[in-house]
Design a protein around this motif. Structure first.
Motif, PDB file in Angstrom:
ATOM      1  N   SER A 137       0.571  -1.051   0.237  1.00 20.65           N
ATOM      2  CA  SER A 137      -0.313   0.215  -0.157  1.00 20.65           C
ATOM      3  C   SER A 137       1.075   1.145  -0.150  1.00 20.65           C
ATOM      4  CB  SER A 137      -1.347   0.031   1.078  1.00 20.65           C
ATOM      5  OG  SER A 137      -1.853  -0.885   1.380  1.00 20.65           O
ATOM      6  N   LEU A 138       0.365   2.058  -0.786  1.00 25.66           N
ATOM      7  CA  LEU A 138       1.195   2.889  -1.014  1.00 25.66           C
ATOM      8  C   LEU A 138       0.906   4.517  -0.149  1.00 25.66           C
ATOM      9  CD1 LEU A 138       2.730   2.943  -4.501  1.00 25.66           C
ATOM     10  CD2 LEU A 138       3.455   1.987  -2.675  1.00 25.66           C
ATOM     11  N   ARG A 139       1.474   6.003  -0.115  1.00 25.25           N
ATOM     12  CA  ARG A 139       1.053   6.630   0.842  1.00 25.25           C
ATOM     13  C   ARG A 139       0.695   7.720  -0.564  1.00 25.25           C
ATOM     14  NH1 ARG A 139      -0.535  11.446   1.987  1.00 25.25           N
ATOM     15  NH2 ARG A 139       0.773  12.018   4.377  1.00 25.25           N
ATOM     16  N   PRO A 140      -0.601   7.789  -0.627  1.00 32.20           N
ATOM     17  CA  PRO A 140      -1.042   9.051  -1.547  1.00 32.20           C
ATOM     18  C   PRO A 140      -0.964  10.063  -1.277  1.00 32.20           C
ATOM     19  CG  PRO A 140      -2.895   8.368   0.286  1.00 32.20           C
ATOM     20  CD  PRO A 140      -1.802   7.728   0.914  1.00 32.20           C
ATOM     21  N   GLY A 141      -0.855  10.831  -1.651  1.00 30.52           N
ATOM     22  CA  GLY A 141      -0.945  12.067  -1.931  1.00 30.52           C
ATOM     23  C   GLY A 141       0.202  12.425  -2.816  1.00 30.52           C
ATOM     24  N   GLU A 142       0.031  14.510  -2.662  1.00 30.22           N
ATOM     25  CA  GLU A 142       1.612  14.925  -3.643  1.00 30.22           C
ATOM     26  C   GLU A 142       3.040  15.140  -3.098  1.00 30.22           C
ATOM     27  OE1 GLU A 142       2.579  18.919  -6.318  1.00 30.22           O
ATOM     28  OE2 GLU A 142       0.423  18.325  -6.320  1.00 30.22           O
ATOM     29  N   GLY A 143       3.796  14.694  -2.967  1.00 30.84           N
ATOM     30  CA  GLY A 143       5.090  14.973  -2.539  1.00 30.84           C
ATOM     31  C   GLY A 143       5.454  13.514  -1.704  1.00 30.84           C
ATOM     32  N   PHE A 144       4.324  12.222  -1.506  1.00 30.44           N
ATOM     33  CA  PHE A 144       4.487  11.204  -0.948  1.00 30.44           C
ATOM     34  C   PHE A 144       4.733   9.942  -1.959  1.00 30.44           C
ATOM     35  CE2 PHE A 144       2.129  13.738   2.652  1.00 30.44           C
ATOM     36  CZ  PHE A 144       2.743  13.411   2.967  1.00 30.44           C
ATOM     37  N   GLU A 145       4.937  10.320  -3.023  1.00 31.34           N
ATOM     38  CA  GLU A 145       5.632   9.050  -4.222  1.00 31.34           C
ATOM     39  C   GLU A 145       6.726   7.711  -3.675  1.00 31.34           C
ATOM     40  OE1 GLU A 145       5.779  12.100  -4.954  1.00 31.34           O
ATOM     41  OE2 GLU A 145       3.658  12.948  -6.223  1.00 31.34           O
ATOM     42  N   ASP A 146       6.861   8.425  -3.410  1.00 33.06           N
ATOM     43  CA  ASP A 146       8.101   7.688  -2.129  1.00 33.06           C
ATOM     44  C   ASP A 146       8.385   7.334  -0.946  1.00 33.06           C
ATOM     45  OD1 ASP A 146       9.929   7.914  -4.809  1.00 33.06           O
ATOM     46  OD2 ASP A 146      10.552   9.957  -3.379  1.00 33.06           O
ATOM     47  N   PHE A 147       6.941   6.951   0.096  1.00 34.13           N
ATOM     48  CA  PHE A 147       6.305   6.553   0.421  1.00 34.13           C
ATOM     49  C   PHE A 147       5.061   5.153   0.244  1.00 34.13           C
ATOM     50  CE2 PHE A 147       8.196  11.332   1.603  1.00 34.13           C
ATOM     51  CZ  PHE A 147       8.468  10.292   3.320  1.00 34.13           C
ATOM     52  N   ALA A 148       5.275   4.486   1.028  1.00 30.51           N
ATOM     53  CA  ALA A 148       4.493   3.059   1.984  1.00 30.51           C
ATOM     54  C   ALA A 148       4.328   3.055   2.847  1.00 30.51           C
ATOM     55  CB  ALA A 148       5.331   2.041   0.745  1.00 30.51           C
ATOM     56  N   TYR A 149       3.328   2.415   3.051  1.00 28.07           N
ATOM     57  CA  TYR A 149       3.294   1.573   5.230  1.00 28.07           C
ATOM     58  C   TYR A 149       3.938   0.749   4.639  1.00 28.07           C
ATOM     59  CZ  TYR A 149      -0.930   5.423   3.697  1.00 28.07           C
ATOM     60  OH  TYR A 149      -1.737   6.981   4.774  1.00 28.07           O
ATOM     61  N   ALA A 150       4.411   0.969   6.335  1.00 36.71           N
ATOM     62  CA  ALA A 150       4.390   0.032   6.576  1.00 36.71           C
ATOM     63  C   ALA A 150       3.230  -0.942   8.634  1.00 36.71           C
ATOM     64  CB  ALA A 150       5.987  -0.345   6.866  1.00 36.71           C
ATOM     65  N   LEU A 151       3.313  -2.150   8.964  1.00 40.05           N
ATOM     66  CA  LEU A 151       2.688  -1.802  10.263  1.00 40.05           C
ATOM     67  C   LEU A 151       3.720  -2.755  11.080  1.00 40.05           C
ATOM     68  CD1 LEU A 151      -0.514  -3.635  10.567  1.00 40.05           C
ATOM     69  CD2 LEU A 151       1.052  -4.680  11.001  1.00 40.05           C
ATOM     70  N   SER A 152       3.744  -2.353  12.064  1.00 35.37           N
ATOM     71  CA  SER A 152       4.345  -3.633  13.353  1.00 35.37           C
ATOM     72  C   SER A 152       3.675  -3.818  13.546  1.00 35.37           C
ATOM     73  CB  SER A 152       5.265  -1.651  13.788  1.00 35.37           C
ATOM     74  OG  SER A 152       6.071  -2.458  14.722  1.00 35.37           O
ATOM     75  N   PHE A 153       4.592  -5.366  13.937  1.00 33.04           N
ATOM     76  CA  PHE A 153       3.849  -6.097  15.092  1.00 33.04           C
ATOM     77  C   PHE A 153       3.832  -5.330  16.286  1.00 33.04           C
ATOM     78  CE2 PHE A 153       3.219  -8.144  11.466  1.00 33.04           C
ATOM     79  CZ  PHE A 153       1.874  -8.969  10.614  1.00 33.04           C
ATOM     80  N   GLY A 154       4.823  -4.622  16.780  1.00 31.54           N
ATOM     81  CA  GLY A 154       5.645  -4.696  17.593  1.00 31.54           C
ATOM     82  C   GLY A 154       4.061  -3.369  18.466  1.00 31.54           C
ATOM     83  N   PRO A 155       5.043  -2.706  19.572  1.00 32.46           N
ATOM     84  CA  PRO A 155       3.752  -1.232  19.979  1.00 32.46           C
ATOM     85  C   PRO A 155       3.778   0.187  18.630  1.00 32.46           C
ATOM     86  CG  PRO A 155       6.039  -1.137  20.692  1.00 32.46           C
ATOM     87  CD  PRO A 155       6.006  -2.096  19.873  1.00 32.46           C
ATOM     88  N   GLU A 156       3.989  -0.264  17.393  1.00 36.61           N
ATOM     89  CA  GLU A 156       4.773   1.116  17.518  1.00 36.61           C
ATOM     90  C   GLU A 156       3.077   1.672  15.814  1.00 36.61           C
ATOM     91  OE1 GLU A 156       7.975   0.149  17.440  1.00 36.61           O
ATOM     92  OE2 GLU A 156       6.752  -0.670  16.440  1.00 36.61           O
ATOM     93  N   GLY A 157       2.345   0.480  15.570  1.00 38.62           N
ATOM     94  CA  GLY A 157       1.626   0.135  14.613  1.00 38.62           C
ATOM     95  C   GLY A 157       1.674   0.440  13.366  1.00 38.62           C
ATOM     96  N   VAL A 158       0.604   1.153  12.795  1.00 38.72           N
ATOM     97  CA  VAL A 158       1.200   1.781  11.009  1.00 38.72           C
ATOM     98  C   VAL A 158       1.412   2.999  10.594  1.00 38.72           C
ATOM     99  CG1 VAL A 158       0.214   2.479   9.081  1.00 38.72           C
ATOM    100  CG2 VAL A 158      -0.817   0.338  10.759  1.00 38.72           C
ATOM    101  N   GLN A 159       2.839   2.988   9.837  1.00 35.39           N
ATOM    102  CA  GLN A 159       3.082   4.564  10.137  1.00 35.39           C
ATOM    103  C   GLN A 159       3.514   4.458   8.283  1.00 35.39           C
ATOM    104  OE1 GLN A 159       7.259   5.087  11.483  1.00 35.39           O
ATOM    105  NE2 GLN A 159       5.785   4.788  13.432  1.00 35.39           N
ATOM    106  N   HIS A 160       3.698   5.753   7.662  1.00 30.57           N
ATOM    107  CA  HIS A 160       4.337   5.607   6.059  1.00 30.57           C
ATOM    108  C   HIS A 160       5.767   5.449   5.839  1.00 30.57           C
ATOM    109  CE1 HIS A 160       3.193   9.618   6.851  1.00 30.57           C
ATOM    110  NE2 HIS A 160       4.424  10.001   6.573  1.00 30.57           N
ATOM    111  N   MET A 161       6.534   5.577   5.778  1.00 31.27           N
ATOM    112  CA  MET A 161       8.171   5.171   5.378  1.00 31.27           C
ATOM    113  C   MET A 161       8.580   5.411   4.091  1.00 31.27           C
ATOM    114  SD  MET A 161       8.548   2.013   7.956  1.00 31.27           S
ATOM    115  CE  MET A 161       9.725   2.686   8.687  1.00 31.27           C
ATOM    116  N   SER A 162       9.898   6.048   4.263  1.00 30.10           N
ATOM    117  CA  SER A 162      10.709   6.279   3.008  1.00 30.10           C
ATOM    118  C   SER A 162      10.892   4.798   1.905  1.00 30.10           C
ATOM    119  CB  SER A 162      11.452   6.650   2.738  1.00 30.10           C
ATOM    120  OG  SER A 162      12.399   6.666   1.653  1.00 30.10           O
TER     121      SER A 162
END
Length: 176
Positions: A137-162
Motif C-alpha cells: 500500500s502506497l502513501r497517497p498524495g502529492e509529495g508522497f510518491e516515495d512512501f509506502a505503509y508498513a505495519l509494526s508487530f511491535g507497539p508502533e502500529g502503522v506508519q508511512h515510511m520512505s
C-alpha cells in the motif's frame, strides 16, 4: 487468561537477537487472529480462511524447518521487498509463482490485537520479530510518491515510511 510465549527480537541493520516474552490477554476480548482461522498446509504456508489469502509462515530470510521458522529475518528497502517477491516467483517457491507484498489491510488482519511483543499469533507465524513489515500500500498524495505503509508487530502500529527505509517482509498470495 494470560498466555506467555517466547519470541526473538531483531533490531537494527545488525539484527542483534534477544529473547523476550510475548504476552496475550484474552480476559476481555478473544484473540483477533486465532489459530483455528488458518489452514496449515504443513509446508511453511497457511491459508487465512477469513481473508482468503495464503501466507508464507516465515519472514523473508527465514527458512521453514521442523515446524518453525529458523534463521533471522532480513530487512529490505521497499524495492528490495518487491524484488524478493519476484525472486520467489521466478524460483516457483512453495509451488507457486504469484507471491507478493500484502496490502496494509491484509497485514492488519494477521496482527493479534490481544498480544504484545510481538502482536501476531506465534503459533501460526513463529519467530516473527516485533518489527515493521512492508505492505504494498502506497502513501497517497502529492509529495508522497516515495512512501509506502508498513505495519509494526511491535507497539508502533502503522506508519508511512520512505521506500528507502528497511523493514521486514512476509509474502502472501490470493488463495485458490
Amino acid at each position: 487468561m494470560r498466555a506467555v510465549f517466547f519470541a526473538v527480537i531483531l533490531s537494527g541493520a545488525v539484527q542483534v537477537s534477544a529473547f523476550a516474552a510475548q504476552i496475550c490477554d484474552t480476559s476481555v476480548y478473544p484473540l483477533s487472529s486465532p489459530s483455528e482461522r488458518f489452514t496449515d498446509h504443513e509446508d511453511g504456508t497457511v491459508t487465512d480462511e477469513a481473508a482468503q489469502v495464503m501466507w508464507m509462515r516465515c519472514s523473508v530470510g527465514q527458512t521453514w524447518s521442523d515446524g518453525t521458522c529458523t534463521a533471522e529475518a532480513v530487512t529490505l528497502d521497499w524495492r528490495g521487498a518487491q524484488a524478493a517477491a519476484a525472486e520467489m516467483n521466478a524460483g516457483g517457491s512453495l509451488f507457486f509463482n504469484d507471491w507478493r507484498l500484502p496490502t496494509l489491510r491484509e497485514l492488519a488482519m494477521i496482527a493479534e490485537r490481544q498480544c504484545e511483543n510481538p502482536r501476531i499469533n506465534l503459533a501460526v507465524f513463529p519467530n516473527t520479530p516485533p518489527a515493521f513489515y512492508w505492505s504494498a500500500s502506497l502513501r497517497p498524495g502529492e509529495g508522497f510518491e516515495d512512501f509506502a505503509y508498513a505495519l509494526s508487530f511491535g507497539p508502533e502500529g502503522v506508519q508511512h515510511m520512505s521506500k528507502d527505509a528497511r523493514s521486514q517482509v512476509r509474502l502472501v498470495r490470493t488463495a485458490p
